[in-house]
Scaffold this motif. Structure first.
Motif, PDB file in Angstrom:
ATOM      1  N   GLN A  38     -45.447 -20.629  -0.289  1.00 35.88           N
ATOM      2  CA  GLN A  38     -46.699 -20.432  -1.017  1.00 35.88           C
ATOM      3  C   GLN A  38     -46.993 -18.948  -1.256  1.00 35.88           C
ATOM      4  N   SER A  39     -46.705 -18.113  -0.273  1.00 36.27           N
ATOM      5  CA  SER A  39     -46.974 -16.673  -0.388  1.00 36.27           C
ATOM      6  C   SER A  39     -45.876 -15.932  -1.134  1.00 36.27           C
ATOM      7  N   GLY A  40     -44.715 -16.565  -1.241  1.00 39.36           N
ATOM      8  CA  GLY A  40     -43.568 -15.902  -1.854  1.00 39.36           C
ATOM      9  C   GLY A  40     -42.714 -15.121  -0.878  1.00 39.36           C
ATOM     10  N   LYS A  41     -43.116 -15.097   0.383  1.00 38.11           N
ATOM     11  CA  LYS A  41     -42.403 -14.275   1.364  1.00 38.11           C
ATOM     12  C   LYS A  41     -41.123 -14.937   1.874  1.00 38.11           C
ATOM     13  N   THR A  42     -41.042 -16.255   1.774  1.00 36.36           N
ATOM     14  CA  THR A  42     -39.874 -16.986   2.264  1.00 36.36           C
ATOM     15  C   THR A  42     -39.184 -17.689   1.106  1.00 36.36           C
ATOM     16  N   THR A  43     -37.875 -17.486   1.027  1.00 34.63           N
ATOM     17  CA  THR A  43     -37.082 -18.149   0.003  1.00 34.63           C
ATOM     18  C   THR A  43     -35.855 -18.789   0.629  1.00 34.63           C
ATOM     19  N   ASN A  44     -35.371 -19.816  -0.009  1.00 32.03           N
ATOM     20  CA  ASN A  44     -34.141 -20.483   0.391  1.00 32.03           C
ATOM     21  C   ASN A  44     -33.304 -20.749  -0.851  1.00 32.03           C
TER      22      ASN A  44
END
Length: 122
Positions: free
Chosen positions: A53-59
């Protein structure tokens, strides 16, 4: 309820780039994890990338890691997928989707767009 509309697909030569966009509507669209999936003819829909949601975590799926970049602009309610060094095997219909949790599986995603075609020619 979240409505999702993809755009940016098209025909590109191998080695080229495309940027997909997914416009989200709905007051709570920025509360969802967003993902990109793709489906080639005769194959199952597969995970490409997801972002928190924050954009801080991606996969990312292993076969796109280092070539594709997922991002989001919550102020614009828009999700992006920058695709570089495209290969013919990237040819598929690309879908954006929204989920309440970070997941790599289609079943976790509640809302889906209609898809946009990406064709990579050799």
């Amino acid at each position: 309820q979240v409505q999702l509309v993809e755009s940016g697909g098209g025909l590109v030569l191998a080695g080229g780039s495309l940027r997909l966009s997914c416009a989200a509507s709905g007051r709570t669209s920025n509360l969802y994890v967003m993902g990109w999936f793709r489906q080639a003819p005769g194959k199952e829909r597969e995970f490409v990338a997801a972002i928190s949601q924050s954009g801080k975590t991606t996969n990312y799926a292993e076969n796109v890691k280092g070539r594709f970049t997922i991002s989001r602009d919550n102020a614009k309610d828009t999700l992006y997928l920058q695709m570089n060094k495209l290969k013919p095997e990237d040819t598929a219909v690309y879908y954006c989707a929204a989920s309440l949790v970070m997941s790599l599986t289609t079943g976790a995603y509640r809302f889906w767009g209609q898809g946009t075609q990406v064709t990579v020619s050799s």
